[in-house]
Design a protein around this motif. Structure first.
Motif, mmCIF file in Angstrom:
data_model
loop_
_atom_site.group_PDB
_atom_site.id
_atom_site.type_symbol
_atom_site.label_atom_id
_atom_site.label_comp_id
_atom_site.label_asym_id
_atom_site.label_seq_id
_atom_site.Cartn_x
_atom_site.Cartn_y
_atom_site.Cartn_z
ATOM 1 N N ALA A 238 100.367 40.001 9.159
ATOM 2 C CA ALA A 238 99.112 40.357 8.476
ATOM 3 C C ALA A 238 98.883 39.447 7.283
ATOM 4 O O ALA A 238 99.819 38.832 6.770
ATOM 5 N N ASP A 242 97.149 42.887 3.153
ATOM 6 C CA ASP A 242 97.312 43.988 4.118
ATOM 7 C C ASP A 242 98.759 44.457 4.176
ATOM 8 O O ASP A 242 99.028 45.655 4.354
ATOM 9 N N ASN A 246 98.192 47.924 3.351
ATOM 10 C CA ASN A 246 97.835 48.605 4.596
ATOM 11 C C ASN A 246 98.884 48.337 5.678
ATOM 12 O O ASN A 246 98.549 48.085 6.832
ATOM 13 N N GLN A 310 96.367 45.344 17.798
ATOM 14 C CA GLN A 310 95.567 44.540 16.868
ATOM 15 C C GLN A 310 94.856 45.502 15.926
ATOM 16 O O GLN A 310 94.067 46.339 16.361
ATOM 17 N N ILE A 311 95.166 45.432 14.648
ATOM 18 C CA ILE A 311 94.576 46.362 13.690
ATOM 19 C C ILE A 311 93.288 45.787 13.117
ATOM 20 O O ILE A 311 92.308 46.482 12.913
ATOM 21 N N SER A 312 93.318 44.495 12.834
ATOM 22 C CA SER A 312 92.099 43.766 12.480
ATOM 23 C C SER A 312 92.301 42.337 12.958
ATOM 24 O O SER A 312 93.327 42.042 13.586
ATOM 25 N N ASP A 313 91.367 41.446 12.641
ATOM 26 C CA ASP A 313 91.446 40.068 13.172
ATOM 27 C C ASP A 313 92.819 39.423 13.042
ATOM 28 O O ASP A 313 93.351 38.881 13.986
ATOM 29 N N ASN A 314 93.386 39.496 11.824
ATOM 30 C CA ASN A 314 94.650 38.799 11.578
ATOM 31 C C ASN A 314 95.822 39.749 11.373
ATOM 32 O O ASN A 314 96.851 39.349 10.853
ATOM 33 N N HIS A 315 95.627 40.991 11.711
ATOM 34 C CA HIS A 315 96.671 41.993 11.456
ATOM 35 C C HIS A 315 97.088 42.638 12.780
ATOM 36 O O HIS A 315 96.268 43.240 13.470
ATOM 37 N N ARG A 316 98.371 42.491 13.120
ATOM 38 C CA ARG A 316 98.874 43.151 14.331
ATOM 39 C C ARG A 316 100.223 43.789 14.017
ATOM 40 O O ARG A 316 100.938 43.338 13.106
#
Ligand code: SF4
Length: 339
Positions: A238, A242, A246, A310-316
């Motif tokens: 992330a 994040d 997060n 995938q939580i957001s574009d760059n966050h997994r």
């Protein structure tokens, strides 16, 4: 992607010992953007350094890359000959190791060690190489650079040796610098100076950096994005904000909860270590590698490896708690950071 200087795809590295195959890196994928700093964090034995050594193709026997691709500017380093790799190492990609004393040659003057990569990779004369070496020592803020070139490593303090190692790594203007625990052997003040130096150099020279560390404080200071490794796999990736605000993986949360916090009040706050020990990589658990230590582990965690969510574009993140059917879904109820 064009903006990425390095893309690691499904990298796996093993050590073939007399006891069996030690799976030191399993199916690891990440990328480093041009001009950005990527942190790789995790406990000792999580696979951070082996990932870096695999990228540089400097694994010692019995280590071997067993799968995946290491794309540097689109070209697969795994397919390069040893001669081609020698030209890339030090020139396009450089590495700083964690112990500057054992990484420097004790019987060679600092100046000779600094000029070595320059003479190896360029057609520069010895005199010009010495001039460049003095510039490099000034760049890493070592005073009296010309005089210091004649010193031996033991005449430098720990911080100065680490600066000299950084200067050596920068000698040929690499596009990617891999720093493996560059501050571990240093006191806190020198640690912070070295991190500031790396950050300044990144801005000045525009290079990309992979910073391997177990210290989330260092990550917060310099990194743009973070990969969290555990049990030879990536648990979460992330942007740095994040990770701190997060985080969606119990292991990342455990790391965050084990950072000392200076609160300013007189209340004694206890650190919360993560109980248990890392998995045996000769026989990694069949499911999630963190399951034996995870407070949230469910039956499925011990049987089947979780997939990336995938939580957001760059966050997994790789955790069963992120599955839509999970009874205690992190995303639905918010993660349980207590601090
Ligand atoms: Fe814990 Fe299961 Fe998530 Fe692994 S998959 S971190 S054991 S909850």
């Amino acid at each position: 992607m064009e903006d990425n200087i390095l893309e690691i795809k499904n990298l796996s590295t093993s050590f073939f010992t007399h006891l069996g195959e030690v799976k030191a890196v399993r199916d690891v994928s990440f990328s480093v953007e041009k001009g950005k700093v990527l942190g790789i964090v995790g406990e000792s034995g999580s696979g951070k350094s082996v990932t870096a050594l695999s990228c540089m193709r400097i694994l010692q026997e019995p280590g071997r890359i067993v799968g995946g691709e290491i794309l540097f500017k689109g070209e697969d380093l795994g397919k390069k000959s040893n001669k081609e790799m020698r030209a890339i190492r030090g020139n396009d990609i450089s590495m700083i190791f964690q112990n500057p004393m054992s990484s420097m040659n004790a019987v060679l003057r600092v100046g000779d060690q600094l000029t070595e990569p320059l003479m190896e990779h360029t057609s520069i004369s010895k005199k010009d190489a010495m001039k460049r070496a003095a510039e490099l020592l000034s760049l890493v803020q070592i005073p009296d650079a010309e005089k210091r070139l004649r010193a031996y490593p033991h005449e430098f303090s720990g911080g100065m040796r680490q600066r000299a190692m950084i200067a050596m790594a920068l000698a040929c203007d690499p596009e990617l610098l891999i720093a493996d625990e560059p501050t571990t052997a240093l006191d806190v003040t020198t640690q912070s100076q070295i991190i500031k130096l790396l950050s300044d150099i990144r801005e000045k020279l525009g290079m990309s950096i992979i910073l391997i560390t177990h210290d989330l404080g260092v990550v917060a200071e310099i990194c743009d994005s973070v990969v969290v490794m555990y049990g030879s796999m990536i648990m979460e990736e992330a942007p740095v904000d994040d990770i701190f605000h997060n985080a969606c993986h119990p292991y990342t949360l455990g790391l965050l909860n084990s950072i000392p916090v200076v609160t300013g009040d007189s209340k004694n706050t206890r650190l919360e270590p993560i109980p248990g020990t890392p998995p045996n990589l000769l026989q990694p658990p069949p499911g999630c590698p963190f399951a034996p230590r995870c407070a949230y582990a469910m039956k499925v965690c011990t049987e089947k490896a979780p997939q990336n969510t995938q939580i957001s574009d760059n966050h997994r993140s790789m955790c069963w708690l992120l599955h839509e059917d999970a009874p205690d879904n992190f995303l639905k109820r918010g993660n349980p950071i207590v601090r």
